[in-house]
Design a protein around this motif. Structure first.
Motif, PDB file in Angstrom:
ATOM      1  N   THR A   2      -3.573  11.500 -44.683  1.00 34.58           N
ATOM      2  CA  THR A   2      -4.345  10.652 -45.217  1.00 34.58           C
ATOM      3  C   THR A   2      -3.911  10.224 -46.337  1.00 34.58           C
ATOM      4  O   THR A   2      -2.637  10.658 -46.671  1.00 34.58           O
ATOM      5  CB  THR A   2      -6.409  10.932 -45.161  1.00 34.58           C
ATOM      6  OG1 THR A   2      -6.220  12.324 -46.096  1.00 34.58           O
ATOM      7  CG2 THR A   2      -6.533  11.402 -43.810  1.00 34.58           C
ATOM      8  N   GLY A   3      -4.086   9.149 -47.154  1.00 34.41           N
ATOM      9  CA  GLY A   3      -3.531   8.890 -48.679  1.00 34.41           C
ATOM     10  C   GLY A   3      -4.501  10.009 -49.557  1.00 34.41           C
ATOM     11  O   GLY A   3      -3.477   9.328 -50.298  1.00 34.41           O
ATOM     12  N   THR A   4      -5.033  10.358 -48.894  1.00 33.95           N
ATOM     13  CA  THR A   4      -5.630  11.248 -49.903  1.00 33.95           C
ATOM     14  C   THR A   4      -4.494  11.660 -51.186  1.00 33.95           C
ATOM     15  O   THR A   4      -4.633  11.806 -52.202  1.00 33.95           O
ATOM     16  CB  THR A   4      -7.046  12.378 -50.073  1.00 33.95           C
ATOM     17  OG1 THR A   4      -7.895  11.438 -49.208  1.00 33.95           O
ATOM     18  CG2 THR A   4      -7.664  12.850 -50.757  1.00 33.95           C
ATOM     19  N   TRP A   5      -3.689  12.628 -50.076  1.00 34.74           N
ATOM     20  CA  TRP A   5      -2.905  13.663 -50.680  1.00 34.74           C
ATOM     21  C   TRP A   5      -2.116  12.794 -51.996  1.00 34.74           C
ATOM     22  O   TRP A   5      -1.252  13.214 -53.362  1.00 34.74           O
ATOM     23  CB  TRP A   5      -2.171  14.616 -49.783  1.00 34.74           C
ATOM     24  CG  TRP A   5      -3.072  15.717 -48.925  1.00 34.74           C
ATOM     25  CD1 TRP A   5      -3.374  15.800 -47.990  1.00 34.74           C
ATOM     26  CD2 TRP A   5      -3.596  16.384 -50.112  1.00 34.74           C
ATOM     27  NE1 TRP A   5      -4.198  16.383 -47.472  1.00 34.74           N
ATOM     28  CE2 TRP A   5      -4.059  17.273 -48.992  1.00 34.74           C
ATOM     29  CE3 TRP A   5      -3.707  17.406 -50.912  1.00 34.74           C
ATOM     30  CZ2 TRP A   5      -5.013  18.681 -49.105  1.00 34.74           C
ATOM     31  CZ3 TRP A   5      -4.295  18.413 -51.494  1.00 34.74           C
ATOM     32  CH2 TRP A   5      -5.155  18.885 -50.156  1.00 34.74           C
ATOM     33  N   TYR A   6      -1.898  11.060 -51.130  1.00 39.01           N
ATOM     34  CA  TYR A   6      -1.119  10.845 -51.765  1.00 39.01           C
ATOM     35  C   TYR A   6      -1.594  10.229 -53.106  1.00 39.01           C
ATOM     36  O   TYR A   6      -0.694  10.134 -54.435  1.00 39.01           O
ATOM     37  CB  TYR A   6      -0.283   9.528 -51.092  1.00 39.01           C
ATOM     38  CG  TYR A   6       0.101   9.686 -50.059  1.00 39.01           C
ATOM     39  CD1 TYR A   6       1.438  10.370 -50.542  1.00 39.01           C
ATOM     40  CD2 TYR A   6       0.238  10.032 -48.863  1.00 39.01           C
ATOM     41  CE1 TYR A   6       2.210  11.133 -49.278  1.00 39.01           C
ATOM     42  CE2 TYR A   6       1.289  10.676 -47.812  1.00 39.01           C
ATOM     43  CZ  TYR A   6       1.932  11.341 -47.954  1.00 39.01           C
ATOM     44  OH  TYR A   6       3.222  11.369 -47.163  1.00 39.01           O
ATOM     45  N   LEU A   7      -2.866  10.018 -53.575  1.00 34.91           N
ATOM     46  CA  LEU A   7      -3.165   9.706 -54.610  1.00 34.91           C
ATOM     47  C   LEU A   7      -3.629  10.847 -55.396  1.00 34.91           C
ATOM     48  O   LEU A   7      -3.721  10.812 -56.910  1.00 34.91           O
ATOM     49  CB  LEU A   7      -4.562   9.277 -53.931  1.00 34.91           C
ATOM     50  CG  LEU A   7      -4.520   7.730 -53.336  1.00 34.91           C
ATOM     51  CD1 LEU A   7      -6.533   7.459 -52.785  1.00 34.91           C
ATOM     52  CD2 LEU A   7      -3.939   7.029 -54.389  1.00 34.91           C
ATOM     53  N   VAL A   8      -3.772  11.807 -54.869  1.00 36.97           N
ATOM     54  CA  VAL A   8      -3.856  12.946 -55.897  1.00 36.97           C
ATOM     55  C   VAL A   8      -2.723  13.656 -56.627  1.00 36.97           C
ATOM     56  O   VAL A   8      -2.459  13.758 -57.810  1.00 36.97           O
ATOM     57  CB  VAL A   8      -4.122  14.501 -54.928  1.00 36.97           C
ATOM     58  CG1 VAL A   8      -3.846  15.574 -55.525  1.00 36.97           C
ATOM     59  CG2 VAL A   8      -6.173  14.382 -54.694  1.00 36.97           C
ATOM     60  N   LEU A   9      -1.249  13.105 -55.816  1.00 40.38           N
ATOM     61  CA  LEU A   9      -0.138  13.655 -55.900  1.00 40.38           C
ATOM     62  C   LEU A   9       0.330  12.644 -57.415  1.00 40.38           C
ATOM     63  O   LEU A   9       0.499  12.751 -58.489  1.00 40.38           O
ATOM     64  CB  LEU A   9       0.694  13.847 -55.178  1.00 40.38           C
ATOM     65  CG  LEU A   9       2.086  13.321 -55.176  1.00 40.38           C
ATOM     66  CD1 LEU A   9       2.547  14.527 -56.674  1.00 40.38           C
ATOM     67  CD2 LEU A   9       3.443  12.725 -54.509  1.00 40.38           C
ATOM     68  N   SER A  10      -0.565  11.139 -57.362  1.00 37.90           N
ATOM     69  CA  SER A  10      -0.286  10.197 -57.879  1.00 37.90           C
ATOM     70  C   SER A  10      -0.490  10.357 -59.559  1.00 37.90           C
ATOM     71  O   SER A  10      -0.468   9.991 -60.437  1.00 37.90           O
ATOM     72  CB  SER A  10      -0.714   8.789 -57.459  1.00 37.90           C
ATOM     73  OG  SER A  10      -0.268   7.940 -58.098  1.00 37.90           O
ATOM     74  N   ALA A  11      -2.177  10.844 -59.087  1.00 36.88           N
ATOM     75  CA  ALA A  11      -2.830  11.268 -60.570  1.00 36.88           C
ATOM     76  C   ALA A  11      -2.521  12.243 -61.445  1.00 36.88           C
ATOM     77  O   ALA A  11      -2.994  12.332 -62.368  1.00 36.88           O
ATOM     78  CB  ALA A  11      -4.655  11.345 -60.117  1.00 36.88           C
ATOM     79  N   LEU A  12      -1.322  13.198 -60.511  1.00 36.26           N
ATOM     80  CA  LEU A  12      -1.301  14.612 -61.655  1.00 36.26           C
ATOM     81  C   LEU A  12      -0.325  14.469 -61.807  1.00 36.26           C
ATOM     82  O   LEU A  12       0.285  14.228 -63.287  1.00 36.26           O
ATOM     83  CB  LEU A  12      -0.452  15.103 -60.147  1.00 36.26           C
ATOM     84  CG  LEU A  12      -0.271  16.702 -60.967  1.00 36.26           C
ATOM     85  CD1 LEU A  12      -1.477  17.548 -62.044  1.00 36.26           C
ATOM     86  CD2 LEU A  12       0.163  17.640 -59.434  1.00 36.26           C
ATOM     87  N   LEU A  13       0.905  13.368 -61.176  1.00 32.85           N
ATOM     88  CA  LEU A  13       2.005  12.777 -62.008  1.00 32.85           C
ATOM     89  C   LEU A  13       1.543  12.001 -63.230  1.00 32.85           C
ATOM     90  O   LEU A  13       2.285  11.948 -64.120  1.00 32.85           O
ATOM     91  CB  LEU A  13       2.952  12.120 -60.943  1.00 32.85           C
ATOM     92  CG  LEU A  13       3.417  12.356 -59.916  1.00 32.85           C
ATOM     93  CD1 LEU A  13       4.255  11.525 -58.781  1.00 32.85           C
ATOM     94  CD2 LEU A  13       4.763  13.987 -60.072  1.00 32.85           C
ATOM     95  N   PHE A  14       0.979  11.332 -62.967  1.00 30.78           N
ATOM     96  CA  PHE A  14       0.232  10.333 -63.736  1.00 30.78           C
ATOM     97  C   PHE A  14       0.124  10.757 -65.431  1.00 30.78           C
ATOM     98  O   PHE A  14       0.146  10.658 -66.146  1.00 30.78           O
ATOM     99  CB  PHE A  14      -0.507   8.979 -63.738  1.00 30.78           C
ATOM    100  CG  PHE A  14      -0.946   8.733 -64.696  1.00 30.78           C
ATOM    101  CD1 PHE A  14       0.238   7.149 -64.223  1.00 30.78           C
ATOM    102  CD2 PHE A  14      -2.117   7.970 -65.892  1.00 30.78           C
ATOM    103  CE1 PHE A  14      -0.285   6.037 -65.887  1.00 30.78           C
ATOM    104  CE2 PHE A  14      -2.140   7.307 -66.797  1.00 30.78           C
ATOM    105  CZ  PHE A  14      -1.590   5.615 -66.521  1.00 30.78           C
ATOM    106  N   THR A  15      -0.584  12.284 -65.181  1.00 39.72           N
ATOM    107  CA  THR A  15      -1.416  12.314 -66.191  1.00 39.72           C
ATOM    108  C   THR A  15      -0.520  13.246 -66.967  1.00 39.72           C
ATOM    109  O   THR A  15      -1.002  13.793 -68.143  1.00 39.72           O
ATOM    110  CB  THR A  15      -2.461  13.870 -65.346  1.00 39.72           C
ATOM    111  OG1 THR A  15      -3.231  12.775 -64.476  1.00 39.72           O
ATOM    112  CG2 THR A  15      -3.099  14.988 -66.708  1.00 39.72           C
TER     113      THR A  15
END
Length: 99
Positions: A2-15
């Motif tokens: 699922t795309g959830t892990w990619y969204l979590v990674l994206s949020a982490l990188l943005f933070t």
């Protein structure tokens, strides 16, 4: 997968990029943090594009990458010019940009 892990990674990188932008004073490090934030947003666009089965997000990513490439060329030239003139320059030295 699922795309959830990619969204979590994206949020982490943005933070990480946002915290680095707010904490660091070195213009080159701040510039790299902005690029990290742009790539995090691109990852979000591609993830949603894949999840929704729409090509629109990937088209937006293409244009963001074009703008980011121009930003790198112009921004890096300005940063290198400032760092050559004053090697210990920080982001607080805005007076260097006066003509």
């Amino acid at each position: 997968m699922t795309g959830t892990w990619y969204l979590v990674l994206s949020a982490l990188l943005f933070t990480i990029g946002g915290v680095g932008l707010l904490v660091r004073r070195n213009p080159l490090v701040m510039f790299m943090c902005v690029e990290l934030m742009l790539n995090a947003v691109n990852l979000t666009f591609v993830t949603f594009s894949r999840m929704l089965g729409d090509i629109g997000g990937q088209t937006v990513v293409f244009f963001v990458l074009v703008v980011a490439a121009v930003e790198v060329v112009v921004g890096l030239a300005i940063i290198v010019a400032i760092m050559r003139r004053r090697p210990g320059a920080t982001a607080d030295d805005i007076a260097l940009l006066k003509g």
